[in-house]
Design a protein around this motif. Sequence first.
Motif, short mmCIF file in Angstrom:
data_model
loop_
_atom_site.label_atom_id
_atom_site.label_comp_id
_atom_site.label_asym_id
_atom_site.label_seq_id
_atom_site.Cartn_x
_atom_site.Cartn_y
_atom_site.Cartn_z
N UNK A 163 0.86 -1.19 0.00
CA UNK A 163 0.00 0.00 0.00
C UNK A 163 0.89 1.24 0.00
N UNK A 164 0.85 2.00 -1.06
CA UNK A 164 1.78 3.11 -1.24
C UNK A 164 1.47 4.28 -0.31
N UNK A 165 0.24 4.45 0.06
CA UNK A 165 -0.13 5.52 1.00
C UNK A 165 -0.58 4.91 2.32
N UNK A 166 0.24 3.98 2.83
CA UNK A 166 -0.14 3.22 4.01
C UNK A 166 -0.41 4.10 5.21
N UNK A 167 0.38 5.12 5.45
CA UNK A 167 0.18 5.95 6.64
C UNK A 167 -1.21 6.58 6.63
N UNK A 168 -1.63 7.11 5.49
CA UNK A 168 -2.95 7.73 5.41
C UNK A 168 -4.05 6.67 5.52
N UNK A 169 -3.88 5.55 4.79
CA UNK A 169 -4.91 4.51 4.81
C UNK A 169 -5.00 3.86 6.19
N UNK A 170 -3.84 3.66 6.81
CA UNK A 170 -3.82 3.11 8.17
C UNK A 170 -4.55 4.03 9.13
N UNK A 171 -4.30 5.33 9.03
CA UNK A 171 -4.99 6.28 9.90
C UNK A 171 -6.49 6.24 9.71
N UNK A 172 -6.92 6.10 8.45
CA UNK A 172 -8.36 6.00 8.16
C UNK A 172 -8.96 4.76 8.81
N UNK A 173 -8.30 3.60 8.68
CA UNK A 173 -8.82 2.36 9.24
C UNK A 173 -8.87 2.40 10.76
N UNK A 174 -7.81 2.93 11.38
CA UNK A 174 -7.77 2.98 12.84
C UNK A 174 -8.84 3.94 13.38
N UNK A 175 -9.07 5.03 12.69
CA UNK A 175 -10.12 5.96 13.13
C UNK A 175 -11.50 5.30 13.00
N UNK A 176 -11.70 4.55 11.93
CA UNK A 176 -12.95 3.82 11.75
C UNK A 176 -13.15 2.83 12.89
N UNK A 177 -12.08 2.14 13.28
CA UNK A 177 -12.17 1.19 14.39
C UNK A 177 -12.48 1.90 15.70
N UNK A 178 -11.86 3.06 15.92
CA UNK A 178 -12.14 3.80 17.17
C UNK A 178 -13.60 4.20 17.25
N UNK A 179 -14.18 4.60 16.13
CA UNK A 179 -15.61 4.96 16.13
C UNK A 179 -16.47 3.75 16.46
N UNK A 180 -16.11 2.59 15.90
CA UNK A 180 -16.90 1.38 16.17
C UNK A 180 -16.74 0.92 17.61
N UNK A 181 -15.55 1.11 18.18
CA UNK A 181 -15.35 0.75 19.58
C UNK A 181 -16.24 1.61 20.47
N UNK A 182 -16.30 2.90 20.17
CA UNK A 182 -17.16 3.80 20.95
C UNK A 182 -18.63 3.44 20.79
N UNK A 183 -18.99 2.97 19.60
CA UNK A 183 -20.39 2.63 19.33
C UNK A 183 -20.79 1.32 19.98
N UNK A 184 -19.91 0.31 19.88
CA UNK A 184 -20.28 -1.04 20.31
C UNK A 184 -19.76 -1.41 21.69
N UNK A 185 -18.73 -0.72 22.18
CA UNK A 185 -18.14 -1.02 23.49
C UNK A 185 -17.71 -2.48 23.58
N UNK A 186 -17.01 -2.93 22.57
CA UNK A 186 -16.60 -4.33 22.51
C UNK A 186 -15.15 -4.48 22.96
N UNK A 187 -14.93 -5.33 23.97
CA UNK A 187 -13.57 -5.59 24.43
C UNK A 187 -12.77 -6.36 23.38
N UNK A 188 -13.44 -7.26 22.65
CA UNK A 188 -12.76 -7.99 21.59
C UNK A 188 -12.30 -7.06 20.48
#
Length: 271
Positions: A163-188
Amino acid sequence: MTTVTSGTASRTEGVGPLLRAWRQQRRVSQLELALRADSSARHISFIETGRSRPSEEMVLRLAEHLEVPVRERNALLLAAGYAPRYPETPLEDPALEVVRAGIERLIGGFEPYPALVVDAMYDVVAANRGVLALFDGVPEALLTPPLNAVRLTLHPRGLAPRIRNLREWRGHLLEQMRRNIALRRSERLRALYDEVAAYPVPDTACPEEPAEPVAYFALPMVIEHRGRTLSFVSSISTFNTPMDVTVAELAVETLLPADPATAEYLQTWLS
């Protein structure tokens, strides 16, 4: 912050603190929630402090206006002393045959563009040939079911080095995961986030800028594939008003070509 962990814990804690935690997380005042739910701020306060036991209808109404995920609505009902309303049917169950068939037709019809379906843990439950082709060269150890889309993307032995723009894409994925963690409150899900966030970023994540930068309409994933540079933008869709926990947690992700060269290449990719 109050966390839903199990039916037993929910019953012990009571529905009031759980509803208050969801309201505070959504940054909604008692008055605003009362207006949305056709109630009163006084009644909402009594529910949250345990002075009033809400009806089953009220629990579901408040959960709807607080955008509580379906799985957690069951936890709220249990905490209030009611039976869960939403079943959690295994995807392979005959009752969900129509859902499975529809998903397969959808992602199959999207070819040659990549498309996949993931659950709440980003485990891949269905994928078309376009997605599987992107996994060329990924070690077998990472392809052992259940495949995890985030792990496959960010692992230093997965797609990350390509992935040539890994830093940007990685940041996008991690932010998406943080939003889902806040929404679902899943320890897994939190554990998965901690794992993938700790992956080292390969040196290939810092490519040279192209001579003529491309103006994309959305953040693309720019990836090397069989000696070609392909660019995709991601679109995610979910089921409208699901009545089953499993169905509620499914997400269909499609990868659209972000430039004419990628679109042209894909037309001959799987032919």
